[in-house]
Design an enzyme around this catalytic site. Structure first.
Site, PDB file in Angstrom:
ATOM      1  N   PHE A 194       0.759  -1.142   0.053  1.00 44.07           N
ATOM      2  CA  PHE A 194       0.081  -0.062  -0.009  1.00 44.07           C
ATOM      3  C   PHE A 194       0.977   1.347  -0.008  1.00 44.07           C
ATOM      4  O   PHE A 194       0.694   2.223  -0.814  1.00 44.07           O
ATOM      5  CB  PHE A 194      -0.886  -0.161   1.260  1.00 44.07           C
ATOM      6  CG  PHE A 194      -1.629   1.118   1.543  1.00 44.07           C
ATOM      7  CD1 PHE A 194      -1.928   2.073   0.902  1.00 44.07           C
ATOM      8  CD2 PHE A 194      -1.242   1.731   3.010  1.00 44.07           C
ATOM      9  CE1 PHE A 194      -2.734   3.275   1.450  1.00 44.07           C
ATOM     10  CE2 PHE A 194      -1.751   2.862   3.517  1.00 44.07           C
ATOM     11  CZ  PHE A 194      -2.426   3.451   2.668  1.00 44.07           C
ATOM     12  N   ASN A 205       8.063  -9.554  -2.303  1.00 44.57           N
ATOM     13  CA  ASN A 205       7.783 -10.868  -2.444  1.00 44.57           C
ATOM     14  C   ASN A 205       6.428 -11.163  -2.448  1.00 44.57           C
ATOM     15  O   ASN A 205       5.985 -12.304  -2.364  1.00 44.57           O
ATOM     16  CB  ASN A 205       8.410 -11.719  -1.287  1.00 44.57           C
ATOM     17  CG  ASN A 205       7.888 -11.395  -0.043  1.00 44.57           C
ATOM     18  OD1 ASN A 205       7.190 -10.534   0.299  1.00 44.57           O
ATOM     19  ND2 ASN A 205       8.458 -12.204   1.214  1.00 44.57           N
ATOM     20  N   GLY A 240       1.598  -7.560  -0.283  1.00 45.86           N
ATOM     21  CA  GLY A 240       1.205  -6.772  -1.463  1.00 45.86           C
ATOM     22  C   GLY A 240       0.707  -7.356  -2.542  1.00 45.86           C
ATOM     23  O   GLY A 240       0.514  -8.681  -2.655  1.00 45.86           O
ATOM     24  N   ASP A 252      12.459 -11.771  -2.079  1.00 44.04           N
ATOM     25  CA  ASP A 252      12.237 -11.713  -0.341  1.00 44.04           C
ATOM     26  C   ASP A 252      13.646 -11.175   0.103  1.00 44.04           C
ATOM     27  O   ASP A 252      14.599 -11.461   0.042  1.00 44.04           O
ATOM     28  CB  ASP A 252      12.262 -13.290  -0.115  1.00 44.04           C
ATOM     29  CG  ASP A 252      11.955 -13.352   1.561  1.00 44.04           C
ATOM     30  OD1 ASP A 252      11.977 -12.198   2.336  1.00 44.04           O
ATOM     31  OD2 ASP A 252      11.530 -14.262   1.940  1.00 44.04           O
ATOM     32  N   TYR A 263       5.817  -7.582  15.698  1.00 42.30           N
ATOM     33  CA  TYR A 263       5.851  -6.456  14.907  1.00 42.30           C
ATOM     34  C   TYR A 263       6.683  -5.271  15.556  1.00 42.30           C
ATOM     35  O   TYR A 263       7.606  -4.606  15.286  1.00 42.30           O
ATOM     36  CB  TYR A 263       4.519  -5.900  14.463  1.00 42.30           C
ATOM     37  CG  TYR A 263       4.307  -4.925  13.622  1.00 42.30           C
ATOM     38  CD1 TYR A 263       4.804  -4.889  12.229  1.00 42.30           C
ATOM     39  CD2 TYR A 263       3.998  -3.597  14.141  1.00 42.30           C
ATOM     40  CE1 TYR A 263       4.577  -3.797  11.272  1.00 42.30           C
ATOM     41  CE2 TYR A 263       3.627  -2.423  13.303  1.00 42.30           C
ATOM     42  CZ  TYR A 263       3.988  -2.532  11.856  1.00 42.30           C
ATOM     43  OH  TYR A 263       3.994  -1.657  11.031  1.00 42.30           O
ATOM     44  N   LYS A 265      10.312  -3.824  14.698  1.00 47.78           N
ATOM     45  CA  LYS A 265      10.559  -2.316  14.248  1.00 47.78           C
ATOM     46  C   LYS A 265      11.571  -1.926  15.381  1.00 47.78           C
ATOM     47  O   LYS A 265      12.214  -0.972  14.923  1.00 47.78           O
ATOM     48  CB  LYS A 265       9.357  -1.493  14.388  1.00 47.78           C
ATOM     49  CG  LYS A 265       8.073  -2.037  12.966  1.00 47.78           C
ATOM     50  CD  LYS A 265       8.680  -1.721  11.759  1.00 47.78           C
ATOM     51  CE  LYS A 265       7.884  -2.167  10.684  1.00 47.78           C
ATOM     52  NZ  LYS A 265       8.432  -1.665   9.483  1.00 47.78           N
ATOM     53  N   THR A 305      -2.028   5.088   8.909  1.00 42.95           N
ATOM     54  CA  THR A 305      -2.154   5.617   7.564  1.00 42.95           C
ATOM     55  C   THR A 305      -3.002   4.703   6.765  1.00 42.95           C
ATOM     56  O   THR A 305      -2.955   3.336   6.728  1.00 42.95           O
ATOM     57  CB  THR A 305      -0.527   5.537   6.874  1.00 42.95           C
ATOM     58  OG1 THR A 305       0.268   6.264   7.802  1.00 42.95           O
ATOM     59  CG2 THR A 305      -0.692   6.127   5.565  1.00 42.95           C
TER      60      THR A 305
HETATM   61  P1  NAD Z   1       1.597  -3.407   3.117  1.00 45.81           P
HETATM   62  O1  NAD Z   1       1.569  -4.828   3.857  1.00 45.81           O
HETATM   63  O2  NAD Z   1       0.573  -3.089   2.015  1.00 45.81           O
HETATM   64  O3  NAD Z   1       3.186  -3.457   2.354  1.00 45.81           O
HETATM   65  C1  NAD Z   1       4.281  -4.172   2.728  1.00 45.81           C
HETATM   66  C2  NAD Z   1       5.043  -4.535   1.521  1.00 45.81           C
HETATM   67  O4  NAD Z   1       6.036  -5.314   1.990  1.00 45.81           O
HETATM   68  C3  NAD Z   1       4.058  -5.729   1.023  1.00 45.81           C
HETATM   69  O5  NAD Z   1       3.907  -5.602  -0.591  1.00 45.81           O
HETATM   70  C4  NAD Z   1       4.637  -7.018   1.268  1.00 45.81           C
HETATM   71  O6  NAD Z   1       4.685  -7.938   0.104  1.00 45.81           O
HETATM   72  C5  NAD Z   1       6.184  -6.621   1.247  1.00 45.81           C
HETATM   73  N1  NAD Z   1       7.152  -7.526   1.868  1.00 45.81           N
HETATM   74  C6  NAD Z   1       6.794  -7.991   3.329  1.00 45.81           C
HETATM   75  N2  NAD Z   1       8.119  -8.699   3.492  1.00 45.81           N
HETATM   76  C7  NAD Z   1       8.694  -8.786   2.455  1.00 45.81           C
HETATM   77  C8  NAD Z   1      10.019  -9.639   2.358  1.00 45.81           C
HETATM   78  N3  NAD Z   1      10.269 -10.302   3.356  1.00 45.81           N
HETATM   79  N4  NAD Z   1      10.537  -9.062   1.130  1.00 45.81           N
HETATM   80  C9  NAD Z   1       9.879  -8.571   0.214  1.00 45.81           C
HETATM   81  N5  NAD Z   1       8.929  -7.908   0.100  1.00 45.81           N
HETATM   82  C10 NAD Z   1       8.177  -7.948   1.636  1.00 45.81           C
HETATM   83  O7  NAD Z   1       1.797  -2.564   4.280  1.00 45.81           O
HETATM   84  P2  NAD Z   1       1.862  -0.941   4.412  1.00 45.81           P
HETATM   85  O8  NAD Z   1       0.809  -0.553   5.204  1.00 45.81           O
HETATM   86  O9  NAD Z   1       1.855  -0.494   2.969  1.00 45.81           O
HETATM   87  O10 NAD Z   1       3.186  -1.115   5.000  1.00 45.81           O
HETATM   88  C11 NAD Z   1       4.604  -0.369   4.509  1.00 45.81           C
HETATM   89  C12 NAD Z   1       5.534  -0.221   5.709  1.00 45.81           C
HETATM   90  O11 NAD Z   1       5.233   0.785   6.600  1.00 45.81           O
HETATM   91  C13 NAD Z   1       5.653  -1.381   6.426  1.00 45.81           C
HETATM   92  O12 NAD Z   1       7.120  -1.385   6.865  1.00 45.81           O
HETATM   93  C14 NAD Z   1       4.936  -0.822   7.738  1.00 45.81           C
HETATM   94  O13 NAD Z   1       5.429  -1.701   9.074  1.00 45.81           O
HETATM   95  C15 NAD Z   1       5.304   0.618   7.770  1.00 45.81           C
HETATM   96  N6  NAD Z   1       3.869   1.241   8.466  1.00 45.81           N
HETATM   97  C16 NAD Z   1       2.811   1.161   7.890  1.00 45.81           C
HETATM   98  C17 NAD Z   1       1.640   1.865   8.627  1.00 45.81           C
HETATM   99  C18 NAD Z   1       0.324   1.821   8.098  1.00 45.81           C
HETATM  100  O14 NAD Z   1      -0.646   2.416   8.806  1.00 45.81           O
HETATM  101  N7  NAD Z   1       0.009   1.561   6.980  1.00 45.81           N
HETATM  102  C19 NAD Z   1       1.893   2.309   9.907  1.00 45.81           C
HETATM  103  C20 NAD Z   1       3.142   2.417  10.452  1.00 45.81           C
HETATM  104  C21 NAD Z   1       4.268   1.655   9.838  1.00 45.81           C
END
Ligand code: NAD
Ligand code: UDP
Length: 347
Positions: A29, A50, A54, A74, A163, A167, A193
């Site tokens: 996202f 990976n 996503g 990955d 998680y 982090k 977000t």
């Molecule tokens: P999301 O799950 O939509 O995106 C995460 C992406 O990372 C996915 O496309 C997933 O396939 C990929 N991924 C996960 N593990 C992987 C690996 N080992 N190798 C390659 N790709 C991998 O989540 P998001 O909401 O877009 O979050 C993105 C980042 O922002 C994350 O690190 C999350 O912790 C951080 N974050 C998001 C929020 C929020 O509210 N959305 C808040 C705080 C932090």
């Protein structure tokens, strides 16, 4: 209008080699919105993902973009890239509670070994590193609102620890690379977000409530709904990140919207915005669900001349439009393309 453009300092200038950014988690996202912004600002982008959480649909619109290259990989495995990389941005981790509870070990490894591999890639390239950290490092915060100085109140062994502690470890390793190797780093503590391209079934509060309202199902409020969250639209987050790339600030920085709502109020806001007649049902509160969350963003305001502009009520309409497209696509062909981002009405 953007006050600071990513082209201003570190982005490509006329005649110069366009700088290359590797975005890990590009098909997620937030990652996919960040990729769009970086391309808009003239960078070359290498997306890595990976697809554990996503979706290919989030980057399908970039298939013919010559400055975008995608590598399915990955990040817990070493990554060899021939191109010269100027920035590495780590957004690769499951982020929704039901997803990281479903993938606990993968989440820990993405934020430990995965972070290490990306930091090494950054060091070998003489590049800069940006970590997507989270407000979850504050846990069930005992200070309110949360400033960057607060050390948090985290259960180190509970289900959410995969998680939260993942982090915290990621931040510790990033800061150690900064201290040991002089690596230029940025650490963004992102508060809840939301926006277009979220997975309608990711289980997060906005997607659940909007999907439930769109499909005339009851909205599932966990606990009594008095716990609070502050909801930031993805366009505001991406603007903050673009500005942070322009300054040298190697310490954690909160990016979030300080408008704080109870979960019950979020449910009512969704019903009102979508003119839905769905009912509200109450379900058990998940273990260690944080009670209150609101960012203190004075540091980001001061450093970046930034503040969030999208109100939750406007942003909810944006999510509803995106989810409606995905859900319609799913019901047509059990698959789904995703709508692109747009910034809704701003203050
Ligand atoms: P999301 O799950 O939509 O995106 C995460 C992406 O990372 C996915 O496309 C997933 O396939 C990929 N991924 C996960 N593990 C992987 C690996 N080992 N190798 C390659 N790709 C991998 O989540 P998001 O909401 O877009 O979050 C993105 C980042 O922002 C994350 O690190 C999350 O912790 C951080 N974050 C998001 C929020 C929020 O509210 N959305 C808040 C705080 C932090
Ligand atoms: N929540 C809820 N109903 C849902 C999904 C979530 O009441 O269908 C609550 C959840 O218990 C938490 C808040 O909404 O208090 C935010 O949850 P989310 O999973 O979006 O993110 P978190 O901030 O917990 O990481």
């Amino acid at each position: 209008m953007r006050v600071i453009s990513s082209r201003a300092k570190d982005g490509p200038s006329a005649g110069a080699r366009p700088h290359t950014v590797l975005v890990a988690g590009a098909a997620g996202f937030i990652g996919s919105h960040l990729v769009d912004r970086l391309l808009d600002d003239g960078f070359r982008v290498i997306g890595v993902d990976n697809f554990i959480t996503g979706r290919p649909g989030n980057i399908a619109h970039l298939n013919r973009e010559p400055r975008f290259r995608f590598i399915e990989h990955d990040i817990t495995k070493p990554l060899a890239i021939k191109a010269k990389i100027d920035w590495v941005m780590h957004f690769a981790s499951p982020a929704s509670p039901p997803k990281y509870l479903r993938w606990p070990l993968e989440t820990l490894l993405a934020n430990s070994i995965g972070t290490h591999h990306l930091l090494e890639l950054t060091r070998r390239n003489g590049a800069q590193f940006l970590l997507a950290s989270t407000s979850e490092v504050y846990g069930d915060a005992l200070e309110h609102p949360q400033t960057e100085r607060y050390w948090g109140n985290v259960n180190p062994t509970g289900p959410r620890s995969v998680y939260d502690e993942g982090k915290r470890y990621s931040e510790a390793m990033t800061m150690s690379y900064h201290r040991e190797h002089g690596l230029p780093v940025r650490v963004v503590r992102i508060f809840n977000t939301y926006g277009a391209r979220m997975d309608p079934y990711d289980g997060r509060v906005v997607t659940n409530f909007v999907r439930q309202a769109l499909t005339d199902e009851p909205l599932t409020v966990y606990g009594d709904g008095t716990q609070t969250r502050s909801l930031q639209h993805v366009s505001d987050l991406v603007e903050g990140i673009a500005r942070l790339m322009q300054i040298d600030y190697p310490h954690p920085l909160n990016l979030g919207n300080p408008e704080e709502y109870s979960v019950l109020d979020i449910a009512k806001m969704v019903l009102k915005q979508l003119r839905s007649a769905s009912s509200i049902v109450f379900e058990p509160l998940p273990t260690d669900d944080p009670t209150r969350r609101r960012p203190d963003i004075r540091k980001a305001q001061e450093l970046l001349d930034w503040k969030p502009r999208v109100h939750a009520a406007d942003g909810i309409a944006d999510v509803a439009a995106s989810l409606a497209t995905v859900l319609a696509g799913k019901s047509r062909r059990k698959g789904g393309a995703t709508a692109g981002a747009r910034a809704p009405n701003r203050s």
